[in-house]
Design a protein around this motif. Structure first.
Motif, PDB file in Angstrom:
ATOM      1  N   GLY A 117     -10.867   6.441 -28.282  1.00 47.08           N
ATOM      2  CA  GLY A 117     -10.134   6.970 -29.419  1.00 47.08           C
ATOM      3  C   GLY A 117     -11.071   7.693 -30.365  1.00 47.08           C
ATOM      4  O   GLY A 117     -12.284   7.719 -30.162  1.00 47.08           O
ATOM      5  N   THR A 118     -10.487   8.279 -31.393  1.00 47.58           N
ATOM      6  CA  THR A 118     -11.249   9.004 -32.405  1.00 47.58           C
ATOM      7  C   THR A 118     -11.087   8.293 -33.734  1.00 47.58           C
ATOM      8  O   THR A 118      -9.982   7.888 -34.103  1.00 47.58           O
ATOM      9  CB  THR A 118     -10.735  10.454 -32.515  1.00 47.58           C
ATOM     10  N   VAL A 119     -12.196   8.148 -34.441  1.00 46.74           N
ATOM     11  CA  VAL A 119     -12.183   7.490 -35.756  1.00 46.74           C
ATOM     12  C   VAL A 119     -12.862   8.388 -36.778  1.00 46.74           C
ATOM     13  O   VAL A 119     -13.557   9.339 -36.428  1.00 46.74           O
ATOM     14  CB  VAL A 119     -12.906   6.123 -35.708  1.00 46.74           C
ATOM     15  N   ALA A 120     -12.644   8.069 -38.026  1.00 44.49           N
ATOM     16  CA  ALA A 120     -13.318   8.760 -39.122  1.00 44.49           C
ATOM     17  C   ALA A 120     -14.162   7.744 -39.878  1.00 44.49           C
ATOM     18  O   ALA A 120     -13.873   6.538 -39.858  1.00 44.49           O
ATOM     19  CB  ALA A 120     -12.290   9.393 -40.056  1.00 44.49           C
ATOM     20  N   SER A 121     -15.177   8.221 -40.528  1.00 46.69           N
ATOM     21  CA  SER A 121     -16.026   7.341 -41.319  1.00 46.69           C
ATOM     22  C   SER A 121     -15.174   6.626 -42.372  1.00 46.69           C
ATOM     23  O   SER A 121     -14.377   7.243 -43.062  1.00 46.69           O
ATOM     24  CB  SER A 121     -17.119   8.165 -42.005  1.00 46.69           C
ATOM     25  N   GLY A 122     -15.332   5.323 -42.437  1.00 45.48           N
ATOM     26  CA  GLY A 122     -14.575   4.521 -43.396  1.00 45.48           C
ATOM     27  C   GLY A 122     -13.280   3.955 -42.858  1.00 45.48           C
ATOM     28  O   GLY A 122     -12.624   3.159 -43.533  1.00 45.48           O
ATOM     29  N   ASP A 123     -12.872   4.346 -41.641  1.00 43.52           N
ATOM     30  CA  ASP A 123     -11.656   3.782 -41.059  1.00 43.52           C
ATOM     31  C   ASP A 123     -11.777   2.262 -40.967  1.00 43.52           C
ATOM     32  O   ASP A 123     -12.778   1.738 -40.500  1.00 43.52           O
ATOM     33  CB  ASP A 123     -11.399   4.330 -39.648  1.00 43.52           C
ATOM     34  N   SER A 124     -10.739   1.581 -41.417  1.00 46.48           N
ATOM     35  CA  SER A 124     -10.625   0.129 -41.301  1.00 46.48           C
ATOM     36  C   SER A 124      -9.406  -0.118 -40.433  1.00 46.48           C
ATOM     37  O   SER A 124      -8.274   0.154 -40.845  1.00 46.48           O
ATOM     38  CB  SER A 124     -10.458  -0.485 -42.693  1.00 46.48           C
ATOM     39  N   LEU A 125      -9.627  -0.616 -39.203  1.00 38.03           N
ATOM     40  CA  LEU A 125      -8.552  -0.710 -38.210  1.00 38.03           C
ATOM     41  C   LEU A 125      -8.302  -2.148 -37.772  1.00 38.03           C
ATOM     42  O   LEU A 125      -9.233  -2.902 -37.514  1.00 38.03           O
ATOM     43  CB  LEU A 125      -8.899   0.129 -36.983  1.00 38.03           C
ATOM     44  N   ASN A 126      -7.001  -2.484 -37.670  1.00 38.88           N
ATOM     45  CA  ASN A 126      -6.562  -3.814 -37.268  1.00 38.88           C
ATOM     46  C   ASN A 126      -5.369  -3.655 -36.340  1.00 38.88           C
ATOM     47  O   ASN A 126      -4.469  -2.860 -36.623  1.00 38.88           O
ATOM     48  CB  ASN A 126      -6.169  -4.614 -38.516  1.00 38.88           C
ATOM     49  N   SER A 127      -5.334  -4.400 -35.247  1.00 34.03           N
ATOM     50  CA  SER A 127      -4.214  -4.280 -34.308  1.00 34.03           C
ATOM     51  C   SER A 127      -2.965  -5.014 -34.789  1.00 34.03           C
ATOM     52  O   SER A 127      -1.915  -4.920 -34.167  1.00 34.03           O
ATOM     53  CB  SER A 127      -4.623  -4.784 -32.919  1.00 34.03           C
ATOM     54  N   TYR A 128      -3.061  -5.726 -35.904  1.00 30.74           N
ATOM     55  CA  TYR A 128      -1.915  -6.468 -36.441  1.00 30.74           C
ATOM     56  C   TYR A 128      -1.095  -5.564 -37.354  1.00 30.74           C
ATOM     57  O   TYR A 128      -1.564  -5.148 -38.413  1.00 30.74           O
ATOM     58  CB  TYR A 128      -2.415  -7.688 -37.211  1.00 30.74           C
ATOM     59  N   PHE A 129       0.117  -5.213 -36.926  1.00 29.98           N
ATOM     60  CA  PHE A 129       1.024  -4.409 -37.736  1.00 29.98           C
ATOM     61  C   PHE A 129       2.424  -4.520 -37.155  1.00 29.98           C
ATOM     62  O   PHE A 129       2.625  -5.125 -36.105  1.00 29.98           O
ATOM     63  CB  PHE A 129       0.563  -2.943 -37.812  1.00 29.98           C
ATOM     64  N   ALA A 130       3.387  -3.948 -37.839  1.00 27.02           N
ATOM     65  CA  ALA A 130       4.784  -4.011 -37.372  1.00 27.02           C
ATOM     66  C   ALA A 130       4.975  -2.981 -36.272  1.00 27.02           C
ATOM     67  O   ALA A 130       5.182  -1.803 -36.540  1.00 27.02           O
ATOM     68  CB  ALA A 130       5.737  -3.765 -38.527  1.00 27.02           C
ATOM     69  N   GLY A 131       4.875  -3.398 -35.055  1.00 23.56           N
ATOM     70  CA  GLY A 131       5.035  -2.505 -33.918  1.00 23.56           C
ATOM     71  C   GLY A 131       4.282  -3.049 -32.721  1.00 23.56           C
ATOM     72  O   GLY A 131       3.595  -4.064 -32.807  1.00 23.56           O
ATOM     73  N   VAL A 132       4.416  -2.347 -31.601  1.00 26.61           N
ATOM     74  CA  VAL A 132       3.726  -2.757 -30.384  1.00 26.61           C
ATOM     75  C   VAL A 132       2.254  -2.383 -30.529  1.00 26.61           C
ATOM     76  O   VAL A 132       1.905  -1.213 -30.689  1.00 26.61           O
ATOM     77  CB  VAL A 132       4.333  -2.071 -29.142  1.00 26.61           C
ATOM     78  N   ALA A 133       1.383  -3.380 -30.500  1.00 26.26           N
ATOM     79  CA  ALA A 133      -0.048  -3.132 -30.640  1.00 26.26           C
ATOM     80  C   ALA A 133      -0.657  -2.684 -29.311  1.00 26.26           C
ATOM     81  O   ALA A 133      -1.477  -1.781 -29.270  1.00 26.26           O
ATOM     82  CB  ALA A 133      -0.752  -4.390 -31.147  1.00 26.26           C
TER      83      ALA A 133
END
Length: 159
Positions: A117-133
């Motif tokens: 995948g592609t990220v940007a500096s400062g991205d804070s990512l978590n697979s926990y959210f409302a939807g299919v992770a």
């Protein structure tokens, strides 16, 4: 004589500038923490804790997922098409995809990745959210997994 001296000076200055450029060149990004755990519910495939490992090189990132969830059937290497969607702090998502997995025997823990995948500096990512992770397609069958816990020790933060 004078031209040899000038050429020597130019060569020395060029080498010094190149060395200085390397010293101040931007380094590859780093993600923190490098690994995390989260619990996923994959419906009839079961539920359990997964270990996620992230790496980063600039804006390119990969995530590998090893789960306590087991496959009910044997699958060959690189036959599981996977999409891992992660919530981005502040809104939006980042998506990691790939068709990378080792050969897995029936009853073996699912391992997928690295997913790219592609990220940007400062991205804070978590697979926990409302939807299919996590979505896996195996032999044409779609397996949807919901993250039921937030990542521990915390989200992946990319630099």
């Amino acid at each position: 004589m004078r031209s040899r001296s000038t050429l020597g000076t130019v060569a020395v200055l060029t080498g010094a500038l190149a060395a200085a450029g390397l010293a101040f060149a931007p380094t590859a990004g780093a993600v923190s923490p490098g690994s995390a755990t989260a619990t996923y519910d994959c419906g009839t495939w079961g539920s359990g804790t997964a270990n996620l490992t992230a790496t980063q090189s600039g804006t390119a990132a990969t995530i590998t997922l090893t789960s306590a969830i087991t496959t009910p059937v044997g699958v060959g290497a690189d036959t599981i098409s996977s999409t891992l969607t992660m919530a981005k702090a502040g809104g939006g998502t980042r998506v990691f995809t790939g068709k990378k997995n080792p050969a897995l025997a029936a009853g073996q823990s699912v391992k997928i990745g690295p997913l790219s995948g592609t990220v940007a500096s400062g991205d804070s990512l978590n697979s926990y959210f409302a939807g299919v992770a996590l979505k896996m397609v195996i032999f044409g069958v779609t397996v949807n997994c919901d993250a039921v816990t937030s990542q521990s020790p915390g989200p992946f933060i990319f630099s």
